[in-house]
Design a protein around this motif. Structure first.
Motif, PDB file in Angstrom:
ATOM      1  N   ILE A  63      52.771  53.836  44.680  1.00 47.53           N
ATOM      2  CA  ILE A  63      52.814  53.622  43.295  1.00 47.53           C
ATOM      3  C   ILE A  63      53.086  52.564  42.620  1.00 47.53           C
ATOM      4  N   LEU A  64      54.022  51.985  43.124  1.00 51.35           N
ATOM      5  CA  LEU A  64      54.396  50.639  42.628  1.00 51.35           C
ATOM      6  C   LEU A  64      53.272  49.709  42.946  1.00 51.35           C
ATOM      7  N   PHE A  65      52.637  49.507  44.084  1.00 58.59           N
ATOM      8  CA  PHE A  65      51.219  48.797  44.180  1.00 58.59           C
ATOM      9  C   PHE A  65      50.496  48.859  43.076  1.00 58.59           C
ATOM     10  N   ILE A  66      50.204  50.359  42.751  1.00 57.43           N
ATOM     11  CA  ILE A  66      49.291  50.327  41.652  1.00 57.43           C
ATOM     12  C   ILE A  66      49.322  49.692  40.311  1.00 57.43           C
ATOM     13  N   GLU A  67      50.749  49.790  39.977  1.00 57.10           N
ATOM     14  CA  GLU A  67      51.088  48.927  38.797  1.00 57.10           C
ATOM     15  C   GLU A  67      51.182  47.443  39.126  1.00 57.10           C
ATOM     16  N   ARG A  68      51.696  47.172  40.233  1.00 54.95           N
ATOM     17  CA  ARG A  68      51.596  45.690  40.464  1.00 54.95           C
ATOM     18  C   ARG A  68      50.050  45.051  40.475  1.00 54.95           C
ATOM     19  N   ASN A  69      49.225  45.962  41.327  1.00 54.84           N
ATOM     20  CA  ASN A  69      47.874  45.587  41.215  1.00 54.84           C
ATOM     21  C   ASN A  69      47.241  45.198  39.840  1.00 54.84           C
ATOM     22  N   LEU A  70      47.619  46.233  38.920  1.00 54.60           N
ATOM     23  CA  LEU A  70      47.280  45.997  37.505  1.00 54.60           C
ATOM     24  C   LEU A  70      47.497  44.670  36.975  1.00 54.60           C
ATOM     25  N   SER A  71      48.833  44.249  37.288  1.00 55.75           N
ATOM     26  CA  SER A  71      49.193  42.958  36.802  1.00 55.75           C
ATOM     27  C   SER A  71      48.368  41.864  37.483  1.00 55.75           C
ATOM     28  N   PHE A  72      47.754  41.761  38.402  1.00 54.04           N
ATOM     29  CA  PHE A  72      47.039  40.869  38.764  1.00 54.04           C
ATOM     30  C   PHE A  72      45.807  40.516  38.473  1.00 54.04           C
ATOM     31  N   LEU A  73      45.101  41.463  37.645  1.00 54.63           N
ATOM     32  CA  LEU A  73      43.979  41.634  37.215  1.00 54.63           C
ATOM     33  C   LEU A  73      43.931  40.866  35.756  1.00 54.63           C
ATOM     34  N   LYS A  74      42.973  40.005  35.321  1.00 58.30           N
ATOM     35  CA  LYS A  74      42.535  39.706  34.104  1.00 58.30           C
ATOM     36  C   LYS A  74      42.017  40.776  33.111  1.00 58.30           C
ATOM     37  N   PRO A  75      42.163  40.724  32.125  1.00 62.81           N
ATOM     38  CA  PRO A  75      41.272  41.627  31.266  1.00 62.81           C
ATOM     39  C   PRO A  75      39.652  41.857  31.628  1.00 62.81           C
ATOM     40  N   GLY A  76      39.335  42.835  32.061  1.00 60.46           N
ATOM     41  CA  GLY A  76      38.095  43.011  32.353  1.00 60.46           C
ATOM     42  C   GLY A  76      38.081  43.182  33.743  1.00 60.46           C
ATOM     43  N   GLY A  77      38.960  42.693  34.648  1.00 60.50           N
ATOM     44  CA  GLY A  77      39.061  42.549  35.924  1.00 60.50           C
ATOM     45  C   GLY A  77      38.814  44.000  36.543  1.00 60.50           C
ATOM     46  N   ARG A  78      38.341  43.893  37.998  1.00 58.59           N
ATOM     47  CA  ARG A  78      38.262  45.466  38.578  1.00 58.59           C
ATOM     48  C   ARG A  78      38.780  45.363  39.786  1.00 58.59           C
TER      49      ARG A  78
ATOM     50  N   VAL B  40      39.433  56.489  47.337  1.00 58.61           N
ATOM     51  CA  VAL B  40      39.282  55.235  46.862  1.00 58.61           C
ATOM     52  C   VAL B  40      39.096  55.129  45.471  1.00 58.61           C
ATOM     53  N   LEU B  41      39.998  54.563  44.928  1.00 61.55           N
ATOM     54  CA  LEU B  41      39.998  54.380  43.380  1.00 61.55           C
ATOM     55  C   LEU B  41      39.260  53.341  42.894  1.00 61.55           C
ATOM     56  N   PHE B  42      38.327  53.185  42.021  1.00 62.52           N
ATOM     57  CA  PHE B  42      37.647  51.930  41.457  1.00 62.52           C
ATOM     58  C   PHE B  42      37.837  52.046  39.880  1.00 62.52           C
ATOM     59  N   PHE B  43      38.248  50.768  39.358  1.00 59.19           N
ATOM     60  CA  PHE B  43      38.894  50.805  38.190  1.00 59.19           C
ATOM     61  C   PHE B  43      38.736  49.515  37.536  1.00 59.19           C
ATOM     62  N   GLN B  44      38.300  49.318  36.193  1.00 63.84           N
ATOM     63  CA  GLN B  44      38.457  48.245  35.412  1.00 63.84           C
ATOM     64  C   GLN B  44      39.230  48.184  34.361  1.00 63.84           C
ATOM     65  N   LYS B  45      39.982  46.977  34.097  1.00 66.82           N
ATOM     66  CA  LYS B  45      40.909  46.797  32.936  1.00 66.82           C
ATOM     67  C   LYS B  45      40.331  46.539  31.598  1.00 66.82           C
ATOM     68  N   TRP B  46      40.891  47.347  30.537  1.00 68.47           N
ATOM     69  CA  TRP B  46      40.385  47.187  29.418  1.00 68.47           C
ATOM     70  C   TRP B  46      40.331  45.770  29.113  1.00 68.47           C
ATOM     71  N   ASN B  47      38.900  45.674  28.219  1.00 67.97           N
ATOM     72  CA  ASN B  47      38.960  44.272  27.646  1.00 67.97           C
ATOM     73  C   ASN B  47      37.918  44.179  26.432  1.00 67.97           C
ATOM     74  N   ASP B  48      38.304  44.022  25.069  1.00 70.18           N
ATOM     75  CA  ASP B  48      37.403  43.922  23.884  1.00 70.18           C
ATOM     76  C   ASP B  48      37.117  42.460  23.640  1.00 70.18           C
ATOM     77  N   ASP B  49      37.343  41.476  24.210  1.00 67.03           N
ATOM     78  CA  ASP B  49      37.446  40.117  24.037  1.00 67.03           C
ATOM     79  C   ASP B  49      36.406  39.444  25.150  1.00 67.03           C
ATOM     80  N   ALA B  50      35.305  39.138  24.951  1.00 65.47           N
ATOM     81  CA  ALA B  50      34.338  38.329  25.877  1.00 65.47           C
ATOM     82  C   ALA B  50      34.875  37.027  26.262  1.00 65.47           C
ATOM     83  N   LYS B  51      35.781  36.372  25.469  1.00 63.97           N
ATOM     84  CA  LYS B  51      36.227  35.174  25.930  1.00 63.97           C
ATOM     85  C   LYS B  51      37.293  35.195  26.942  1.00 63.97           C
ATOM     86  N   ALA B  52      38.027  36.595  26.924  1.00 61.29           N
ATOM     87  CA  ALA B  52      39.144  36.897  27.953  1.00 61.29           C
ATOM     88  C   ALA B  52      38.659  37.302  29.266  1.00 61.29           C
ATOM     89  N   GLY B  53      37.198  37.740  29.528  1.00 58.61           N
ATOM     90  CA  GLY B  53      36.772  38.222  30.850  1.00 58.61           C
ATOM     91  C   GLY B  53      35.618  39.156  30.523  1.00 58.61           C
TER      92      GLY B  53
END
Length: 519
Positions: free
Chosen positions: A363-378, A427-440
């Protein structure tokens, strides 16, 4: 003789020699990899890791000299004063067994078997971290489709299966763009500079098990022609990274990789948030984290409840949120404790957030992995099936939904991780929210969207954990272009020799949905 006959026989002889089985077998595999690489690149050079009739003492001196060269070529795997500890007679028997096994092999199964034996149950299985089969890794890579320009990390890397296959995927595209055939990807052939640059600059891996890190470093050092970013760190306990990176011995081995990793931090001098494009991992399932110091850093180490309060007076009604239903977990975590919610049943409640004393490692790894991703990262993450359907894990699913788009969930067969465990996984496949094209890469936040669901139907292994292989129309084993057996699964089409599978179906889904990583 099969690879299994060779390595397990060798392991038994090493065990009988009264030395550290991991260290001595690893030294021999490490040395043989170097010998094969040098021999493959210099056709006039004879292989050295072989007994040509020398005495046991002469053979020991020869293999020790070869090990010294390998250690000098691929630094940071063994100490500078490391020596072969086997007696000349034990070494002669081991060399005789291993010299017939070819390690450089495009599907890596021979190396897999050797290293899976090396990192035994006591070092991996008890933490709930098992080797992910290559065919599962390949499915994840095909579905996330990493590109040459993108950074990639595995935060629970083990022997670096995800990074290595991510490398192969990108290498294949690079070589196609340069008009080259991919040949054997894990090969002695010298790769184009773009291939080596990708490994050195874009690919990273972290693991808390030093033995696993050394194995992973070896494979990545070969791929990166002597450079790698595989680091020995505790992913979850990032607060103590600063202590580790001040250690001279650690910096000697991992300093170059650390310099590159820290450039990807979202904020200078802070080791929590990073800016990675792609993350793939199979984090440890077993065991709970109980250290208050670590748990204090994580949202998912808290619980949320809604405490019923009595009638409220007129003044309080100004802060009533009459939404008729409680907010989700992610919103409630950061809600004001003064806000009063009026529920559908007419009752009034306040948010109560409580720190938990123990939390599952995954469970902690899920949150930690999210912190490694840039906006729009997957990312692609292997998780116990229960996390997707247990009512007690609803908070986790709500947290994910608040931070990004759930792209897909693929249920794996219960035999996939046998014989180590029969735990049902997805296996969970996930993409971080991102509305800013400059961010990712764009992944605009929406409330409703389709999710790709699939279930693996072919077991790929029997109930004892032995792989099941495909047969051709003639009843003989079906071989790929390199003469390797093909595991019977329905995850993807194996080089055009089998039917399309889950990965191809997802690729069609991704294109239909306009996902940015499948242009």
């Amino acid at each position: 003789m099969t690879a299994g006959d060779g390595q397990y026989g060798v392991a038994g002889r090493i065990h009988n020699a009264g030395v550290d089985v991991f260290e001595e077998l690893f030294k021999l595999v490490f040395t043989k990899l170097y010998d094969e690489l040098e021999g493959g690149r210099d056709k006039k050079r004879h292989l050295v890791f072989k007994n040509y009739g020398e005495t046991e003492t002469e053979l020991q001196e020869k293999i020790q000299a070869l090990f010294d060269k390998a250690r000098g070529r691929w630094e940071g795997v063994f100490s500078t004063d490391a020596k072969l500890e086997l007696t000349p007679s034990h070494l002669a028997v081991c060399v005789s067994s291993l010299e017939k096994v070819k390690l450089f092999n495009s599907n890596l199964e021979v190396v897999d078997e050797a290293f899976e034996y090396l990192i035994n149950k006591s070092s991996k299985g008890e933490k709930g971290q098992y080797f992910t089969p290559r065919y599962v890794i390949d499915m994840c890579v095909k579905m996330l489709n990493p590109h040459e320009s993108e950074t990639l990390i595995d935060t629970a890397a083990g022997s670096c299966g995800f990074p290595v296959h991510g490398i192969f995927h990108v290498w294949e595209k690079i070589m196609q763009s340069e008009g080259l055939t991919k040949s054997h990807l894990f090969t002695t052939e010298k790769k184009p500079a773009r291939c080596e640059d990708y490994v050195r600059e874009k690919v990273f891996a972290i693991d808390f098990d030093e033995k696993a890190v050394r194995v992973g470093r070896t494979l990545n050092l070969i791929a990166g022609d002597g450079q790698t970013n595989v680091l020995h760190l505790n992913t979850l306990d990032y607060e103590r990274w600063d202590e580790r990176i001040k250690t001279e011995a650690w910096l000697d081995v991992y300093g170059t990789g650390w310099q590159k990793l820290r450039k990807l931090r979202a904020t200078k001098d802070q080791n929590r948030d990073f800016q990675f494009d792609v993350l793939m991992a199979n984090p440890p399932f077993a065991g709970d984290i109980k250290e208050t110091r670590i748990l204090a850093k994580y949202d998912l180490a808290r619980s949320v409840s809604f405490e019923k309060i009595g009638n409220i007076d007129a003044a309080d009604k100004n802060i009533v949120d009459a939404r008729k239903q409680a907010p989700g977990f992610a919103e409630a975590l950061h809600a004001s404790h003064e806000v009063i919610y009026q529920m559908a049943d007419g009752s009034y409640r306040k948010v109560k957030v409580k720190n938990q004393n123990t939390v599952g490692r995954d469970i902690l790894f899920i949150e930690r992995n999210l912190s490694f991703l840039k906006p729009g990262g997957r990312m692609a993450v292997v998780l116990p099936q229960g996390r997707f359907n247990n009512s007690s894990d609803k908070f986790l699913r709500d947290y994910l939904a608040a931070h990004g788009r759930i792209l897909a969930v693929v249920g794996l067969h219960g035999n996939v991780f046998k014989p180590h465990t029969g735990t049902k996984t997805s296996v969970l496949f996930f993409q971080k929210w991102n509305d800013d094209a400059k961010a990712g890469p764009l992944c605009p936040k929406v409330d409703d969207y389709p999710i790709f669901f699939a279930t693996m139907r072919e077991p790929s292994k029997d109930n004892s954990g032995e792989k099941i292989y495909r047969q051709g129309p003639d009843g003989k084993p079906l071989l790929d272009a390199h003469g390797h057996l093909i595991v019977k699964h329905d995850l993807f089409n194996h080089d055009g020799l089998t039917e399309d599978g889950i990965a191809e179906a997802f690729q069609e889904f991704a294109k239909k949905e306009g996902l940015p990583f499948f242009p």
